[in-house]
Design a protein around this motif. Structure first.
Motif, PDB file in Angstrom:
ATOM      1  N   SER A  40      -1.626   6.358  -7.677  1.00 39.87           N
ATOM      2  CA  SER A  40      -0.774   5.244  -7.271  1.00 39.87           C
ATOM      3  C   SER A  40       0.652   5.692  -7.027  1.00 39.87           C
ATOM      4  CB  SER A  40      -0.779   4.154  -8.353  1.00 39.87           C
ATOM      5  OG  SER A  40       0.050   4.526  -9.442  1.00 39.87           O
ATOM      6  N   VAL A 114      -4.088  -8.010  -2.645  1.00 43.02           N
ATOM      7  CA  VAL A 114      -2.818  -7.749  -1.960  1.00 43.02           C
ATOM      8  C   VAL A 114      -1.875  -8.914  -2.201  1.00 43.02           C
ATOM      9  CG1 VAL A 114      -1.671  -7.462   0.282  1.00 43.02           C
ATOM     10  CG2 VAL A 114      -3.872  -6.334  -0.152  1.00 43.02           C
ATOM     11  N   ASN A 140       2.182  -5.109  -2.022  1.00 48.55           N
ATOM     12  CA  ASN A 140       1.508  -4.355  -3.078  1.00 48.55           C
ATOM     13  C   ASN A 140       0.003  -4.456  -2.898  1.00 48.55           C
ATOM     14  OD1 ASN A 140       3.884  -3.530  -4.246  1.00 48.55           O
ATOM     15  ND2 ASN A 140       3.839  -5.011  -5.924  1.00 48.55           N
ATOM     16  N   THR A 141      -0.655  -3.319  -2.903  1.00 51.72           N
ATOM     17  CA  THR A 141      -2.088  -3.255  -2.647  1.00 51.72           C
ATOM     18  C   THR A 141      -2.804  -2.594  -3.813  1.00 51.72           C
ATOM     19  OG1 THR A 141      -1.666  -3.045  -0.262  1.00 51.72           O
ATOM     20  CG2 THR A 141      -3.867  -2.435  -1.052  1.00 51.72           C
ATOM     21  N   ILE A 158      -6.061   5.999   0.598  1.00 47.51           N
ATOM     22  CA  ILE A 158      -4.694   5.511   0.733  1.00 47.51           C
ATOM     23  C   ILE A 158      -4.253   5.546   2.191  1.00 47.51           C
ATOM     24  CG2 ILE A 158      -2.289   5.983   0.113  1.00 47.51           C
ATOM     25  CD1 ILE A 158      -3.332   6.975  -2.607  1.00 47.51           C
ATOM     26  N   THR A 162      -3.319   2.245   4.384  1.00 49.33           N
ATOM     27  CA  THR A 162      -2.012   2.152   5.026  1.00 49.33           C
ATOM     28  C   THR A 162      -2.151   1.865   6.519  1.00 49.33           C
ATOM     29  OG1 THR A 162      -1.106   3.688   3.391  1.00 49.33           O
ATOM     30  CG2 THR A 162       0.166   3.358   5.411  1.00 49.33           C
ATOM     31  N   LYS A 165      -2.978  -1.769   6.843  1.00 48.52           N
ATOM     32  CA  LYS A 165      -1.780  -2.584   6.620  1.00 48.52           C
ATOM     33  C   LYS A 165      -0.952  -2.651   7.899  1.00 48.52           C
ATOM     34  CE  LYS A 165       1.719  -0.646   4.729  1.00 48.52           C
ATOM     35  NZ  LYS A 165       2.647   0.020   3.778  1.00 48.52           N
ATOM     36  N   ASP A 188       6.930  -0.937  -0.170  1.00 45.30           N
ATOM     37  CA  ASP A 188       5.497  -1.104  -0.435  1.00 45.30           C
ATOM     38  C   ASP A 188       4.980  -0.150  -1.514  1.00 45.30           C
ATOM     39  OD1 ASP A 188       5.609  -2.922   1.603  1.00 45.30           O
ATOM     40  OD2 ASP A 188       4.728  -1.614   3.105  1.00 45.30           O
ATOM     41  N   ILE A 190       1.034   1.055  -3.655  1.00 34.22           N
ATOM     42  CA  ILE A 190      -0.423   1.011  -3.600  1.00 34.22           C
ATOM     43  C   ILE A 190      -1.020   1.652  -4.841  1.00 34.22           C
ATOM     44  CG2 ILE A 190      -0.615   3.207  -2.327  1.00 34.22           C
ATOM     45  CD1 ILE A 190      -2.993   1.896  -0.792  1.00 34.22           C
ATOM     46  N   VAL A 220      -8.420  -4.617   3.125  1.00 33.76           N
ATOM     47  CA  VAL A 220      -6.954  -4.615   3.101  1.00 33.76           C
ATOM     48  C   VAL A 220      -6.415  -5.432   4.272  1.00 33.76           C
ATOM     49  CG1 VAL A 220      -4.895  -3.168   3.381  1.00 33.76           C
ATOM     50  CG2 VAL A 220      -6.742  -2.437   1.856  1.00 33.76           C
TER      51      VAL A 220
END
Length: 239
Positions: A40, A114, A140-141, A158, A162, A165, A188, A190, A220
């Motif tokens: 993270s 999310v 925030n994911t 990740i 992204t 997103k 942001d 994650i 997502v």
């Protein structure tokens, strides 16, 4: 529609009932019955860590702290969560608008949450005013996977999240101050967490061409789209 925290305190996952998802007064808390392997960008417990507790703390819009990690640690102590197994994000976005998406997929179960606001949207790869650091995230994911992934696949996850997103923001016509498509906001964060259960076959990759990567991207995308769409509706009602 999958915004369970608008009307209830506890979301019961249909695909992963052992994973607890709850809303408290000022934060969302996700809890596993056993430690998950996590990567993270979290301000508290970030990097690589085994964790059982994951929170998303809603802070005021004008929040500022000289030592956010210490302040979060005080909060974790107050809440009674285990510091060594807790990962935490901060957000100024409304946690009750958080979207939860889930799927029982190809040798995995997945739950995505999310939360988002787009007040400080920005386009990556473009020169802009910058700062030394930010203390909290706006989009925030959280991605929870009951499955077995290599570390490279987790990092690949990740990347895929992204990309999803950025795609969602573009389709929602979210633009920066120069009217160019935004790829995210300036703050942001994650989290990806996996059980790494050896009973599952190992996922070597998690790009968009894989079953697990495609699911990450879709969940997502759908979650962020739902949050921003409902946020816009609330803003219209205020005007």
């Amino acid at each position: 529609m999958a915004q369970p925290f608008k009307n209830q305190q506890h979301h019961h996952s249909k695909v992963w009932p052992e994973l607890s998802l709850k809303r408290r007064d000022d934060h969302l808390i996700f809890q596993s019955t056993f430690p998950l392997e996590s990567f993270s960008s979290a301000v508290f417990g970030g990097g690589f860590q085994m964790a059982t507790h994951y929170f998303n703390w809603q802070v005021p819009l004008q929040y500022a702290s000289n030592d956010p990690v210490k302040q979060i640690e005080e909060k974790v102590n107050f809440w009674g969560y285990p510091k060594q197994q807790t990962i935490g994000l901060q957000t100024a976005a409304k946690i009750e608008l958080g979207s939860v998406q889930e799927i029982h997929g190809d040798e995995f179960r997945m739950v995505v949450c999310v939360t988002a606001g787009v007040g400080n949207k920005a386009r990556a790869g473009k020169k802009r005013k910058t700062y030394s650091a930010y203390q909290y995230g706006t989009i925030n994911t959280f991605i929870f996977i009951d499955g077995n992934l290599t570390h490279s696949a987790m990092i690949n996850s990740i990347i895929t999240a992204t990309e999803a997103k950025a795609a969602a923001l573009q389709d929602l016509r979210i633009v920066d101050e120069a009217e160019e498509d935004a790829t995210g906001t300036t703050t942001d964060s994650i989290v990806i967490a996996a059980t790494q259960d050896p009973a599952y076959p190992t996922h070597q990759f998690a790009g968009t061409a894989t079953t697990i990567g495609n699911s990450i991207g879709c969940l997502v995308y759908d979650a962020l789209t739902e949050v921003v769409t409902n946020w816009r509706e609330e803003e219209k009602l205020r005007c």
